[in-house]
Design a protein around this motif. Structure first.
Motif, PDB file in Angstrom:
ATOM      1  N   UNK A 175      -1.386  -4.981  -2.023  1.00  0.00           N
ATOM      2  CA  UNK A 175      -1.930  -4.618  -0.938  1.00  0.00           C
ATOM      3  C   UNK A 175      -1.930  -5.945   0.044  1.00  0.00           C
ATOM      4  N   UNK A 176      -1.281  -6.164   1.030  1.00  0.00           N
ATOM      5  CA  UNK A 176      -1.374  -7.390   1.884  1.00  0.00           C
ATOM      6  C   UNK A 176      -2.605  -7.236   2.918  1.00  0.00           C
ATOM      7  N   UNK A 177      -3.118  -8.247   2.952  1.00  0.00           N
ATOM      8  CA  UNK A 177      -4.566  -8.203   3.774  1.00  0.00           C
ATOM      9  C   UNK A 177      -4.149  -7.785   5.396  1.00  0.00           C
ATOM     10  N   UNK A 178      -2.833  -8.008   5.790  1.00  0.00           N
ATOM     11  CA  UNK A 178      -2.501  -7.657   7.242  1.00  0.00           C
ATOM     12  C   UNK A 178      -1.602  -6.549   7.198  1.00  0.00           C
ATOM     13  N   UNK A 179      -1.798  -5.330   8.132  1.00  0.00           N
ATOM     14  CA  UNK A 179      -1.008  -4.380   8.104  1.00  0.00           C
ATOM     15  C   UNK A 179       0.342  -4.886   9.170  1.00  0.00           C
ATOM     16  N   UNK A 180       1.436  -4.140   8.833  1.00  0.00           N
ATOM     17  CA  UNK A 180       2.729  -4.418   9.411  1.00  0.00           C
ATOM     18  C   UNK A 180       2.408  -4.029  10.872  1.00  0.00           C
ATOM     19  N   UNK A 181       3.108  -4.320  11.825  1.00  0.00           N
ATOM     20  CA  UNK A 181       3.255  -3.806  13.236  1.00  0.00           C
ATOM     21  C   UNK A 181       4.451  -3.222  13.255  1.00  0.00           C
ATOM     22  N   UNK A 182       4.301  -2.189  14.208  1.00  0.00           N
ATOM     23  CA  UNK A 182       5.728  -1.226  14.202  1.00  0.00           C
ATOM     24  C   UNK A 182       7.051  -1.917  14.568  1.00  0.00           C
ATOM     25  N   UNK A 217       7.981   4.647  -1.374  1.00  0.00           N
ATOM     26  CA  UNK A 217       8.878   4.702  -0.020  1.00  0.00           C
ATOM     27  C   UNK A 217       8.282   4.064   1.095  1.00  0.00           C
ATOM     28  N   UNK A 218       7.245   3.760   1.044  1.00  0.00           N
ATOM     29  CA  UNK A 218       6.454   3.085   2.054  1.00  0.00           C
ATOM     30  C   UNK A 218       5.621   3.715   3.010  1.00  0.00           C
ATOM     31  N   UNK A 219       5.018   4.808   2.273  1.00  0.00           N
ATOM     32  CA  UNK A 219       4.055   5.924   3.248  1.00  0.00           C
ATOM     33  C   UNK A 219       2.754   5.167   3.655  1.00  0.00           C
ATOM     34  N   UNK A 220       2.075   4.419   2.825  1.00  0.00           N
ATOM     35  CA  UNK A 220       1.117   3.693   2.921  1.00  0.00           C
ATOM     36  C   UNK A 220       1.310   2.573   4.146  1.00  0.00           C
ATOM     37  N   UNK A 221       2.214   1.968   4.027  1.00  0.00           N
ATOM     38  CA  UNK A 221       2.626   0.660   4.834  1.00  0.00           C
ATOM     39  C   UNK A 221       2.662   1.193   6.311  1.00  0.00           C
ATOM     40  N   UNK A 222       3.575   2.424   6.470  1.00  0.00           N
ATOM     41  CA  UNK A 222       3.795   3.051   7.596  1.00  0.00           C
ATOM     42  C   UNK A 222       2.548   3.613   8.352  1.00  0.00           C
ATOM     43  N   UNK A 270      -9.789   7.565   0.555  1.00  0.00           N
ATOM     44  CA  UNK A 270      -8.830   7.496  -0.385  1.00  0.00           C
ATOM     45  C   UNK A 270      -9.157   7.392  -1.675  1.00  0.00           C
ATOM     46  N   UNK A 271      -8.205   7.899  -2.653  1.00  0.00           N
ATOM     47  CA  UNK A 271      -8.458   7.884  -4.160  1.00  0.00           C
ATOM     48  C   UNK A 271      -8.534   6.216  -4.366  1.00  0.00           C
ATOM     49  N   UNK A 272      -7.751   5.540  -3.918  1.00  0.00           N
ATOM     50  CA  UNK A 272      -7.573   4.081  -4.097  1.00  0.00           C
ATOM     51  C   UNK A 272      -7.461   3.472  -2.982  1.00  0.00           C
ATOM     52  N   UNK A 273      -8.470   2.436  -2.641  1.00  0.00           N
ATOM     53  CA  UNK A 273      -8.418   1.762  -0.985  1.00  0.00           C
ATOM     54  C   UNK A 273      -7.216   1.185  -1.064  1.00  0.00           C
ATOM     55  N   UNK A 274      -6.451   1.418  -0.147  1.00  0.00           N
ATOM     56  CA  UNK A 274      -5.077   0.717   0.065  1.00  0.00           C
ATOM     57  C   UNK A 274      -4.735   0.468   1.561  1.00  0.00           C
ATOM     58  N   UNK A 275      -5.164   1.541   2.252  1.00  0.00           N
ATOM     59  CA  UNK A 275      -4.897   1.279   3.723  1.00  0.00           C
ATOM     60  C   UNK A 275      -5.734   0.301   4.443  1.00  0.00           C
ATOM     61  N   UNK A 276      -5.031  -0.671   5.066  1.00  0.00           N
ATOM     62  CA  UNK A 276      -6.012  -1.752   5.833  1.00  0.00           C
ATOM     63  C   UNK A 276      -5.324  -1.681   7.275  1.00  0.00           C
ATOM     64  N   UNK A 277      -5.671  -0.957   8.399  1.00  0.00           N
ATOM     65  CA  UNK A 277      -5.043  -0.782   9.465  1.00  0.00           C
ATOM     66  C   UNK A 277      -5.764  -2.016  10.477  1.00  0.00           C
ATOM     67  N   UNK A 278      -4.985  -2.513  11.221  1.00  0.00           N
ATOM     68  CA  UNK A 278      -5.474  -3.575  12.401  1.00  0.00           C
ATOM     69  C   UNK A 278      -5.925  -2.824  13.169  1.00  0.00           C
ATOM     70  N   UNK A 279      -7.320  -2.450  13.102  1.00  0.00           N
ATOM     71  CA  UNK A 279      -8.304  -1.896  14.112  1.00  0.00           C
ATOM     72  C   UNK A 279      -9.644  -2.175  14.139  1.00  0.00           C
TER      73      UNK A 279
END
Length: 389
Positions: free
Chosen positions: A154-161, A196-201, A219-228
């Protein structure tokens, strides 16, 4: 590993240092070697130090792979079989462990760092490491040939669209459609298979939420790290060895509703929590979202129907709530080359029997999303929310 730094010699030094609780510094390693009756040169001593540190610090031999920003998964099938995924499918690496025991020690150390038990009595572990990496490990005899280790980075920075467009996950201009969905506060699910990249998107999409909004993630396991700037993250917890302390995702969704969320997010809808999520989205919590495993966007209603049964919802009740709660499904697929793509966007609608089905509104095209039968409905939903797809 050379004969001067054989596994047997490293094991002997490890045991001596463990007895004293000492760190494997060059001086202490040299003293332990002398106690073993071995007099080695400086380079050999440093080799033993490096071998010990690789087992005692970080992820050991896997550390360089995890540090590679392009790596999303590291898979260890045995001491001489380590694979990585850099977004283009699995690749075998040259990384090697001394033996199966070294893989086992690493797996047990990582599990312990995550507060999990991993031994003969409990031969598997599923946990999140302190840096966010998702760990899954299985020991023999459950793993037949050797200990198996799976690490999801899990990367510390979320991708941008825009980055997802550049990477080919979204077609050219596809970010505009998804921005309109977010701006219109439509509730949606991101569907797809494992990896498939669901969390990344979803992380990238949450970064588009208005800065004045409060995002509460369960989350069941914390993976989402939105830039917010305003994100509250909740994580489920398994029971301890006495069977106490269990916190389920369903518990977290209930608590999240009491935390004044502007956007309620369920990292992965996978069980009875679907009832709380649908109820929340039907009681004024617009713009909620989450992910769900499904082979196609059209399979999502059936998937949610199966999950609703675990919460005691009958078919009619589930479809009734689903029709009012969710607006669309964004589906990702991973092709045989390993590339992840948003292949289709579906809207939800009810058929003559009152059951919810999906209709494609936009499908993948090399020049951009191609409009499909459900486009008019998607456009109307976005326009009601004040945006244009």
């Amino acid at each position: 590993m050379s004969t001067l730094t054989s596994p047997e010699l490293v094991d002997a030094v490890r045991l001596r240092l463990a007895e004293s609780g000492a760190e494997p510094t060059p001086a202490r390693v040299a003293a332990a070697l002398r106690a073993e009756g071995r007099l080695l040169g400086d380079s050999a001593v440093l080799g033993v130090v490096a071998a010990l540190r690789s087992e005692l610090v970080g992820a050991g031999p896997l550390e360089p792979l995890l540090a590679d920003q392009s790596v999303t998964d590291v898979l260890v099938n045995g001491p001489d079989e380590v694979w990585v995924d850099r977004g283009g499918g699995l690749e075998r690496t040259t990384v090697r462990f001394a033996d199966a025991a070294a893989v086992r020690r690493l797996a047990q150390r990582l599990a312990a760092a995550a507060g999990r038990r991993l031994d003969d009595a409990r031969p598997w572990a599923d946990a999140r490491l302190p840096d966010g990496t998702r760990l899954h490990a299985v020991l023999p005899p459950v793993a037949v040939d050797a200990p198996c280790l799976s690490l999801r980075v899990v990367r510390p920075r979320a991708f941008r669209l825009a980055e997802l467009v550049a990477a080919g996950t979204l077609p050219p201009g596809g970010d505009g459609l998804l921005r309109a969905v977010l701006d219109a506060r439509l509730s949606f699910l991101v569907s797809g298979g494992t990896g498939s990249g669901k969390t990344t998107l979803l992380s990238a999409l949450l970064g588009l939420v208005g800065r004045h909004e409060r995002v509460v993630v369960a989350e069941d396991s914390a993976e989402l790290r939105p830039d917010h700037p305003h994100v509250v993250r909740l994580e489920a917890r398994p029971p301890n060895q006495e069977g106490a302390g269990l916190v389920t995702l369903r518990d977290l969704v209930r608590q999240a509703l009491r935390m004044r969320p502007d956007r309620l997010v369920v990292g992965e809808v996978r069980g009875p929590e679907v009832a709380e999520l649908l109820a929340a989205l039907n009681t004024g919590h617009e713009g909620g979202c989450g992910t769900v495993h499904a082979n196609a966007a059209g399979d999502v209603p059936a998937r949610l129907e199966a999950l609703g049964m675990t919460a005691g919802l009958d078919r009619a009740a589930l479809h009734s709530q689903l029709a009012a709660a969710l607006a669309l499904v964004v589906h990702l697929r991973r092709d045989r080359s390993g590339r992840r793509r948003v292949t289709e966007v579906h809207v939800l609608e009810r058929d003559a029997d009152g059951l919810v089905r999906t209709a494609p509104a936009a499908v993948w095209g090399d020049e951009g999303f191609v409009r499909a039968a459900g486009w008019a409905r998607l456009a109307r939903l976005c326009e009601r929310g004040g945006s244009t797809p």
